[in-house]
Write an enzyme that holds these catalytic residues in place. Structure first.
Site, mmCIF file in Angstrom:
data_model
loop_
_atom_site.group_PDB
_atom_site.id
_atom_site.type_symbol
_atom_site.label_atom_id
_atom_site.label_comp_id
_atom_site.label_asym_id
_atom_site.label_seq_id
_atom_site.Cartn_x
_atom_site.Cartn_y
_atom_site.Cartn_z
ATOM 1 N N ASN A 9 0.800 -1.099 0.204
ATOM 2 C CA ASN A 9 -0.043 0.219 -0.100
ATOM 3 C C ASN A 9 0.857 1.158 -0.051
ATOM 4 O O ASN A 9 1.634 1.501 1.023
ATOM 5 C CB ASN A 9 -0.871 -0.109 1.152
ATOM 6 N N LYS A 11 0.021 4.272 -0.009
ATOM 7 C CA LYS A 11 -0.582 5.412 0.449
ATOM 8 C C LYS A 11 -0.445 6.610 -0.473
ATOM 9 O O LYS A 11 -0.323 6.578 -1.727
ATOM 10 C CB LYS A 11 -0.034 5.606 2.072
ATOM 11 N N HIS A 96 -9.659 1.059 5.259
ATOM 12 C CA HIS A 96 -8.058 1.148 5.771
ATOM 13 C C HIS A 96 -8.250 2.106 7.074
ATOM 14 O O HIS A 96 -8.974 3.001 7.036
ATOM 15 C CB HIS A 96 -7.089 1.916 4.957
ATOM 16 N N GLU A 98 -6.640 4.449 8.423
ATOM 17 C CA GLU A 98 -6.466 5.945 8.020
ATOM 18 C C GLU A 98 -7.675 6.625 7.306
ATOM 19 O O GLU A 98 -8.012 7.633 7.899
ATOM 20 C CB GLU A 98 -5.186 6.254 7.110
ATOM 21 N N GLU A 168 -4.977 -4.842 10.378
ATOM 22 C CA GLU A 168 -4.233 -4.073 10.738
ATOM 23 C C GLU A 168 -4.241 -3.227 12.069
ATOM 24 O O GLU A 168 -5.216 -2.327 12.169
ATOM 25 C CB GLU A 168 -4.197 -2.774 9.792
ATOM 26 N N GLY A 174 2.925 2.140 10.824
ATOM 27 C CA GLY A 174 3.818 3.191 10.484
ATOM 28 C C GLY A 174 4.612 3.595 11.948
ATOM 29 O O GLY A 174 5.165 4.521 12.123
ATOM 30 N N SER A 214 3.640 -2.308 10.215
ATOM 31 C CA SER A 214 5.192 -2.441 10.353
ATOM 32 C C SER A 214 5.648 -3.818 9.769
ATOM 33 O O SER A 214 6.733 -4.498 10.351
ATOM 34 C CB SER A 214 5.690 -2.193 11.818
HETATM 35 P P1 13P Z 1 3.373 0.352 7.557
HETATM 36 O O1 13P Z 1 3.809 -0.990 7.079
HETATM 37 O O2 13P Z 1 4.037 1.471 7.219
HETATM 38 O O3 13P Z 1 3.175 0.104 9.005
HETATM 39 O O4 13P Z 1 1.779 0.416 7.201
HETATM 40 C C1 13P Z 1 0.704 -0.587 7.273
HETATM 41 C C2 13P Z 1 -0.301 -0.253 6.558
HETATM 42 O O5 13P Z 1 -1.030 0.798 6.980
HETATM 43 C C3 13P Z 1 -0.651 -0.958 5.306
HETATM 44 O O6 13P Z 1 -1.844 -0.684 4.786
#
Ligand code: 13P
Length: 252
Positions: A9, A11, A96, A98, A168, A174, A214
């Site tokens: 992803n 983002k 997601h 976010e 997740e 992150g 992560s």
């Molecule tokens: P990270 O791998 O940067 O922690 O992000 C995970 C994520 O949100 C994938 O959709």
């Protein structure tokens, strides 16, 4: 046998040319990865070009979101799932954390996006996951089961083989703080039980459940060794072709 899925992803990172460069750099590095499905999810503006440049390769392209609306219409700023399919996209990520956190997306909206994605012929990667506060107060399973049941309401048995769930935990995204393989396995097994109760044991046995938060080249093997972890949804470590390729080529 569930075929693993390793999805990146991206983002809101990368211009069009950066997206193409990364996709083309990835192509030879994962060309022999027949053990899993390889997916990347660039920003909307790069989808068509990346799809075109990856045609004939084993890398599939996902969008990071889609509209709740199935039909075209007066919805400024939205992109319909069928428009994604039209440019070569095969998968869509919905729900997601976010989007839930920063854009107040509800389970009802996530469900409409799931339905729109399926109706357009896409496979859907639906994300679920609890916050740190929810984990600490002991409500992680309640939160995840509510998201699962709400997000996947109204599906028919034939829809289920195009559903992938990504667990997740928000506290692991992150932050560099991965769930341990055991913590992830516990929640994945729970998700499979909830899915079996709602649908059928066969559908639950076939469901791919990805872990995200992560994921890095140095922790993917431990995660993939767990019985109910069927792949990964990778953020930061998917932005560079070599680190994402190392994750794709994990082989337990
Ligand atoms: P990270 O791998 O940067 O922690 O992000 C995970 C994520 O949100 C994938 O959709």
């Amino acid at each position: 046998m569930r075929k693993p899925v390793i999805a990146g992803n991206w983002k809101m990172y990368k211009t069009l040319s950066d997206s193409v460069d990364t996709a083309l750099a990835l192509k030879p590095l994962v060309a022999n990865a027949n053990h899993c499905e390889v997916i990347i999810a660039p920003v909307f503006t790069a989808l068509k070009t990346v799809c075109d440049r990856l045609e004939g390769s084993n890398i599939k392209v996902a969008a990071q979101d889609c509209s709740t609306e199935k039909e075209e219409g007066a919805h400024t700023g939205e992109v319909a799932a069928f428009m994604l399919r039209d440019v070569g996209v095969r998968y869509v990520i919905v729900g997601h954390s976010e989007r839930r956190q920063f854009y107040a997306e509800t389970d009802e909206q996530v469900n409409r996006k799931v339905q729109a994605g399926l109706a357009a012929g896409l496979s859907v990667i639906m994300c679920v996951g609890e916050t740190l506060a929810q984990r600490e107060e002991g409500s992680a399973q309640d939160v995840v089961s509510r998201q699962l049941i709400g997000g996947l309401g109204g599906l028919t048995a034939s829809d289920l083989d195009r559903i992938i769930v990504a667990y997740e935990p928000v506290w692991a995204i992150g932050t560099g703080r991965t769930a341990t393989p055991e913590q992830a396995q516990e929640m994945h097994a729970f998700i499979r039980r909830v899915f079996a109760d709602r649908h059928s044991q066969d559908a639950a046995d076939a469901l791919r459940i990805l872990y995200g938060g992560s994921v890095k080249p140095d922790n993917i093997v431990g995660l993939m060794a767990q019985a109910d972890i069927d792949g990964a949804l990778v953020g930061g470590a998917s932005l560079k072709a070599d680190s994402f390729a190392q994750i794709v080529n994990y082989r337990v």
